[in-house]
Design a protein around this motif. Structure first.
Motif, PDB file in Angstrom:
ATOM      1  N   LYS A   1      -4.785   5.599   2.343  1.00 35.65           N
ATOM      2  CA  LYS A   1      -4.096   6.353   1.288  1.00 35.65           C
ATOM      3  C   LYS A   1      -3.846   5.511   0.046  1.00 35.65           C
ATOM      4  CE  LYS A   1      -0.315   7.592   3.296  1.00 35.65           C
ATOM      5  NZ  LYS A   1       0.903   8.126   3.839  1.00 35.65           N
ATOM      6  N   GLY A   2      -3.867   4.201   0.209  1.00 34.90           N
ATOM      7  CA  GLY A   2      -3.541   3.324  -0.918  1.00 34.90           C
ATOM      8  C   GLY A   2      -3.174   1.957  -0.393  1.00 34.90           C
ATOM      9  N   VAL A   3      -2.673   1.112  -1.279  1.00 33.49           N
ATOM     10  CA  VAL A   3      -2.354  -0.254  -0.861  1.00 33.49           C
ATOM     11  C   VAL A   3      -1.213  -0.279   0.149  1.00 33.49           C
ATOM     12  CG1 VAL A   3      -1.267  -2.369  -1.731  1.00 33.49           C
ATOM     13  CG2 VAL A   3      -3.360  -1.529  -2.767  1.00 33.49           C
ATOM     14  N   THR A   4      -0.226   0.573  -0.046  1.00 39.87           N
ATOM     15  CA  THR A   4       0.917   0.566   0.883  1.00 39.87           C
ATOM     16  C   THR A   4       0.434   0.838   2.308  1.00 39.87           C
ATOM     17  OG1 THR A   4       2.328   1.345  -0.895  1.00 39.87           O
ATOM     18  CG2 THR A   4       3.173   1.623   1.347  1.00 39.87           C
ATOM     19  N   GLU A   5      -0.381   1.874   2.470  1.00 36.06           N
ATOM     20  CA  GLU A   5      -0.881   2.164   3.819  1.00 36.06           C
ATOM     21  C   GLU A   5      -1.793   1.035   4.308  1.00 36.06           C
ATOM     22  OE1 GLU A   5      -3.706   5.389   4.822  1.00 36.06           O
ATOM     23  OE2 GLU A   5      -2.255   5.951   6.353  1.00 36.06           O
TER      24      GLU A   5
ATOM     25  N   GLU B   1       5.995 -10.601  -4.929  1.00 36.05           N
ATOM     26  CA  GLU B   1       5.421  -9.462  -4.208  1.00 36.05           C
ATOM     27  C   GLU B   1       6.096  -8.131  -4.522  1.00 36.05           C
ATOM     28  OE1 GLU B   1       2.618  -9.846  -2.745  1.00 36.05           O
ATOM     29  OE2 GLU B   1       2.700 -12.025  -2.957  1.00 36.05           O
ATOM     30  N   HIS B   2       5.292  -7.096  -4.475  1.00 34.79           N
ATOM     31  CA  HIS B   2       5.747  -5.698  -4.507  1.00 34.79           C
ATOM     32  C   HIS B   2       6.402  -5.409  -3.152  1.00 34.79           C
ATOM     33  CE1 HIS B   2       5.089  -1.288  -4.350  1.00 34.79           C
ATOM     34  NE2 HIS B   2       4.938  -1.323  -5.659  1.00 34.79           N
ATOM     35  N   HIS B   3       7.340  -4.481  -3.117  1.00 35.81           N
ATOM     36  CA  HIS B   3       8.009  -4.156  -1.841  1.00 35.81           C
ATOM     37  C   HIS B   3       7.001  -3.792  -0.740  1.00 35.81           C
ATOM     38  CE1 HIS B   3      11.879  -2.982  -4.212  1.00 35.81           C
ATOM     39  NE2 HIS B   3      11.672  -4.276  -4.179  1.00 35.81           N
TER      40      HIS B   3
ATOM     41  N   SER C   1       0.614  -9.630 -10.394  1.00 34.48           N
ATOM     42  CA  SER C   1       1.955  -9.059 -10.239  1.00 34.48           C
ATOM     43  C   SER C   1       2.105  -7.800 -11.085  1.00 34.48           C
ATOM     44  CB  SER C   1       2.994 -10.106 -10.656  1.00 34.48           C
ATOM     45  OG  SER C   1       4.111  -9.483 -11.240  1.00 34.48           O
ATOM     46  N   ASN C   2       2.553  -6.717 -10.438  1.00 30.90           N
ATOM     47  CA  ASN C   2       2.724  -5.463 -11.187  1.00 30.90           C
ATOM     48  C   ASN C   2       3.872  -5.569 -12.177  1.00 30.90           C
ATOM     49  OD1 ASN C   2       4.425  -5.478  -8.798  1.00 30.90           O
ATOM     50  ND2 ASN C   2       5.083  -3.459  -9.450  1.00 30.90           N
ATOM     51  N   ALA C   3       4.870  -6.399 -11.881  1.00 35.19           N
ATOM     52  CA  ALA C   3       6.053  -6.466 -12.743  1.00 35.19           C
ATOM     53  C   ALA C   3       5.843  -7.393 -13.942  1.00 35.19           C
ATOM     54  CB  ALA C   3       7.258  -6.925 -11.940  1.00 35.19           C
TER      55      ALA C   3
ATOM     56  N   ILE D   1      -5.167 -10.297   0.529  1.00 40.24           N
ATOM     57  CA  ILE D   1      -4.833 -10.225  -0.900  1.00 40.24           C
ATOM     58  C   ILE D   1      -4.427  -8.795  -1.240  1.00 40.24           C
ATOM     59  CG2 ILE D   1      -5.677 -10.520  -3.268  1.00 40.24           C
ATOM     60  CD1 ILE D   1      -5.636 -13.163  -1.720  1.00 40.24           C
ATOM     61  N   ASP D   2      -3.238  -8.641  -1.857  1.00 38.53           N
ATOM     62  CA  ASP D   2      -2.819  -7.339  -2.379  1.00 38.53           C
ATOM     63  C   ASP D   2      -3.474  -7.193  -3.756  1.00 38.53           C
ATOM     64  OD1 ASP D   2      -1.634  -5.290  -3.750  1.00 38.53           O
ATOM     65  OD2 ASP D   2       0.419  -5.797  -3.188  1.00 38.53           O
ATOM     66  N   ALA D   3      -4.514  -6.356  -3.782  1.00 32.34           N
ATOM     67  CA  ALA D   3      -5.296  -6.208  -5.018  1.00 32.34           C
ATOM     68  C   ALA D   3      -4.996  -4.879  -5.714  1.00 32.34           C
ATOM     69  CB  ALA D   3      -6.777  -6.321  -4.685  1.00 32.34           C
ATOM     70  N   ALA D   4      -3.764  -4.382  -5.539  1.00 35.53           N
ATOM     71  CA  ALA D   4      -3.410  -3.076  -6.151  1.00 35.53           C
ATOM     72  C   ALA D   4      -3.734  -3.061  -7.644  1.00 35.53           C
ATOM     73  CB  ALA D   4      -1.940  -2.777  -5.926  1.00 35.53           C
ATOM     74  N   GLN D   5      -3.425  -4.168  -8.320  1.00 31.16           N
ATOM     75  CA  GLN D   5      -3.602  -4.196  -9.777  1.00 31.16           C
ATOM     76  C   GLN D   5      -4.936  -4.827 -10.186  1.00 31.16           C
ATOM     77  OE1 GLN D   5      -1.363  -2.829 -11.848  1.00 31.16           O
ATOM     78  NE2 GLN D   5       0.174  -2.396 -10.287  1.00 31.16           N
ATOM     79  N   SER D   6      -5.752  -5.224  -9.224  1.00 26.90           N
ATOM     80  CA  SER D   6      -6.885  -6.091  -9.560  1.00 26.90           C
ATOM     81  C   SER D   6      -8.091  -5.393 -10.187  1.00 26.90           C
ATOM     82  CB  SER D   6      -7.379  -6.823  -8.311  1.00 26.90           C
ATOM     83  OG  SER D   6      -6.318  -7.520  -7.723  1.00 26.90           O
TER      84      SER D   6
ATOM     85  N   MET E   1      -6.882  -2.341  -1.667  1.00 24.15           N
ATOM     86  CA  MET E   1      -7.132  -1.774  -3.001  1.00 24.15           C
ATOM     87  C   MET E   1      -6.540  -0.372  -3.141  1.00 24.15           C
ATOM     88  SD  MET E   1     -11.111  -2.918  -2.922  1.00 24.15           S
ATOM     89  CE  MET E   1     -11.222  -2.914  -1.141  1.00 24.15           C
ATOM     90  N   SER E   2      -6.360   0.024  -4.391  1.00 24.11           N
ATOM     91  CA  SER E   2      -5.748   1.318  -4.688  1.00 24.11           C
ATOM     92  C   SER E   2      -6.595   2.049  -5.730  1.00 24.11           C
ATOM     93  CB  SER E   2      -4.344   1.047  -5.232  1.00 24.11           C
ATOM     94  OG  SER E   2      -3.741   2.238  -5.620  1.00 24.11           O
ATOM     95  N   ALA E   3      -7.013   3.285  -5.422  1.00 23.47           N
ATOM     96  CA  ALA E   3      -7.852   4.034  -6.372  1.00 23.47           C
ATOM     97  C   ALA E   3      -7.051   4.490  -7.597  1.00 23.47           C
ATOM     98  CB  ALA E   3      -8.472   5.247  -5.681  1.00 23.47           C
ATOM     99  N   HIS E   4      -5.797   4.902  -7.358  1.00 27.40           N
ATOM    100  CA  HIS E   4      -5.074   5.506  -8.491  1.00 27.40           C
ATOM    101  C   HIS E   4      -4.694   4.484  -9.555  1.00 27.40           C
ATOM    102  CE1 HIS E   4      -0.693   4.510  -7.857  1.00 27.40           C
ATOM    103  NE2 HIS E   4      -1.092   4.275  -6.636  1.00 27.40           N
ATOM    104  N   LYS E   5      -4.740   3.196  -9.195  1.00 26.64           N
ATOM    105  CA  LYS E   5      -4.477   2.157 -10.203  1.00 26.64           C
ATOM    106  C   LYS E   5      -5.788   1.663 -10.810  1.00 26.64           C
ATOM    107  CE  LYS E   5      -0.291   0.815  -7.844  1.00 26.64           C
ATOM    108  NZ  LYS E   5       0.825   1.294  -8.626  1.00 26.64           N
ATOM    109  N   THR E   6      -6.873   2.328 -10.404  1.00 26.37           N
ATOM    110  CA  THR E   6      -8.212   1.933 -10.838  1.00 26.37           C
ATOM    111  C   THR E   6      -8.909   3.142 -11.456  1.00 26.37           C
ATOM    112  OG1 THR E   6      -8.143   0.531  -8.850  1.00 26.37           O
ATOM    113  CG2 THR E   6     -10.214   0.588 -10.014  1.00 26.37           C
TER     114      THR E   6
HETATM  115  C1  LIG Z   1       1.120  -5.180  -6.512  1.00 24.93           C
HETATM  116  C2  LIG Z   1       1.264  -3.835  -5.843  1.00 24.93           C
HETATM  117  N1  LIG Z   1       1.181  -3.742  -4.522  1.00 24.93           N
HETATM  118  C3  LIG Z   1       1.276  -2.559  -3.888  1.00 24.93           C
HETATM  119  C4  LIG Z   1       1.459  -1.386  -4.580  1.00 24.93           C
HETATM  120  C5  LIG Z   1       1.473  -0.069  -3.852  1.00 24.93           C
HETATM  121  O1  LIG Z   1       0.237   0.565  -4.100  1.00 24.93           O
HETATM  122  P1  LIG Z   1      -0.076   2.073  -3.691  1.00 24.93           P
HETATM  123  O2  LIG Z   1       0.576   2.935  -4.724  1.00 24.93           O
HETATM  124  O3  LIG Z   1      -1.577   2.168  -3.744  1.00 24.93           O
HETATM  125  O4  LIG Z   1       0.448   2.296  -2.336  1.00 24.93           O
HETATM  126  C6  LIG Z   1       1.593  -1.436  -5.965  1.00 24.93           C
HETATM  127  C7  LIG Z   1       1.913  -0.222  -6.728  1.00 24.93           C
HETATM  128  O5  LIG Z   1       2.630  -0.292  -7.725  1.00 24.93           O
HETATM  129  C8  LIG Z   1       1.461  -2.684  -6.626  1.00 24.93           C
HETATM  130  O6  LIG Z   1       1.511  -2.773  -7.947  1.00 24.93           O
END
Ligand SMILES: Cc1ncc(COP(=O)(O)O)c(C=O)c1O
Length: 394
Positions: A82-86, A108-110, A161-163, A186-191, A209-214
């Motif tokens: 579903k995304g990086v969280t899953e 790190e993101h939560h 880092s997303n922040a 590697i958390d590549a959500a933003q990569s 990886m995350s599609a919606h951030k790409t």
């Molecule tokens: C660095 C990072 N990790 C994880 C996530 C979670 O990603 P997802 O929305 O694909 O679950 C995010 C989303 O903001 C993120 O920026």
């Protein structure tokens, strides 16, 4: 000029500067999703009539495209989620439970913290955090110290880092982890939106990886698992589509990726994600990257001219996201006024409360850029920000 490809911009007056939360989608992505539902809506990997075959083929085409996009070795290394969280929850649950220690960075993101807490890990019990300096730089000697001390460690580190937009040198971090026989995710959500990735060169073990951030649809992500590790990763969810044979007594499973993709997937989303990858592939990456760097520097310089600005890192080894506060003004108030002036930014902790705590703040105002943003967007944002500050200071 890129904005013409993204319907959001012709349908909205908003200056969109919240790309770290989600990116806008080009028309080709939106069309691919609607084409699936309109023309060949059927389940994948099950039925064998015409539309079902088209859906299965297109679903698998995305897997191949993503494999090529990150230069993985084989399609079986790419598992949709579903995304990086899953994806992180999957690897935490199905692989990383067996390690005594998990090492993360300070940024790190939560999503890369809470799954470890769910394993009952805390700072005192198996979760270790690599320190960073005043410019949020990763402390390599502390990392090495942790790796030396914790022989049975799994490393899970964000790339960007997303922040704060801080970029971690993931190749250097991976090489160091491997030197001490630790495996690394590697958390590549933003990569993928900001960097070109060669997974074989980075040589990490897991990459999420995350599609919606790409520039792709929401509800789609993927995990890359290095081929040699696939046999050691347990199924996460199980059920339909994961099995070879089921009797009332037992189940036997398919090989990767199918064993990990239980139930009906986000078929439209996965198929549409392919269009996002194609769109990115057709961009001149070097030019786009240079434009993004220049725009990021321009934003930074403009912010430096704002009286009372509080910034947390400079532009070195950082991209896209910029967090700041204004002395004696609550970030939420700025967010409310910017929204009224049709500027979309995010205010708050950006799902990164631990680093906010460390900085002694509860949140920031975050501007996050994508390649379609331009100087005009920054100028409109700065003008609105100055207006908001003057309203709040009066
Ligand atoms: C660095 C990072 N990790 C994880 C996530 C979670 O990603 P997802 O929305 O694909 O679950 C995010 C989303 O903001 C993120 O920026």
């Amino acid at each position: 000029m890129y904005k013409n490809d993204f319907p959001f911009f012709s349908n909205n007056e908003f200056v969109y500067l919240d790309n770290a939360a989600t990116t806008q989608k080009p028309s080709s992505v939106i069309k691919a999703s609607s084409d699936y539902y309109s023309n060949y809506c059927a389940n994948t990997h099950r039925s064998s009539f015409g539309p079902a075959n088209i859906a299965t083929q297109k679903f698998e085409d995305t897997r191949k495209a993503l494999k090529e996009f990150i230069n993985a070795k084989s399609n079986s290394e790419i598992i949709f989620t579903k995304g990086v969280t899953e994806s992180i929850n999957f690897i935490a649950h199905s692989y990383a439970k067996k390690f005594d220690t998990v090492i993360i960075s300070s940024l790190e993101h939560h999503s890369n913290i809470v799954p470890w807490h769910m394993q009952n890990r805390s700072l005192k019990k198996g979760l270790k955090v690599v320190a960073c300096d005043d410019n949020l730089n990763f402390d390599y000697s502390h990392f090495e110290e942790l790796l030396k001390k914790h022989k049975n460690a799994f490393v899970s580190i964000t790339h960007i880092s997303n922040a704060f937009g801080k970029i971690h040198d993931i190749k250097r971090i991976t090489t160091l982890a491997h030197k001490y026989n630790a495996l690394i995710m590697i958390d590549a959500a933003q990569s993928l939106a900001h960097a070109s990735i060669d997974i074989q060169d980075i040589n990490c073990d897991f990459f999420v990886m995350s599609a919606h951030k790409t520039f792709g649809p929401t509800g789609v992500g993927a995990v890359y698992v290095k081929e040699t590790l696939l046999k050691e990763v347990d199924p996460y969810q199980t059920g339909g589509a994961t099995i070879q044979k089921v009797t009332y007594n037992e189940s036997t499973f398919l090989a990767s990726p199918y064993v990990y993709e239980a139930g009906t997937q986000n078929i439209a989303g996965v198929i549409a994600f392919h269009e996002a990858l194609k769109y990115l592939k057709n961009l001149d990456f070097q030019t786009v990257r240079k434009e993004e760097e220049d725009l990021y520097e321009y934003l930074h310089q403009e912010l430096l001219n704002i009286p009372g600005i509080l910034l947390y890192n400079n532009t070195q080894e950082a991209i896209a996201s910029k967090s700041f506060n204004i002395e004696n003004i609550v970030h939420d108030d700025i967010g409310i006024l910017l929204d009224k002036m049709k500027i979309a930014v995010r205010v708050g902790h950006h799902c990164a409360q631990p680093i906010m705590d460390k900085l002694g703040i509860i949140g920031t105002i975050r501007v996050s850029l994508a390649f379609y943003n331009d100087k005009k967007d920054i100028d409109l944002f700065i003008k609105a920000l100055k207006k908001a500050i003057s309203m709040l200071k009066d």
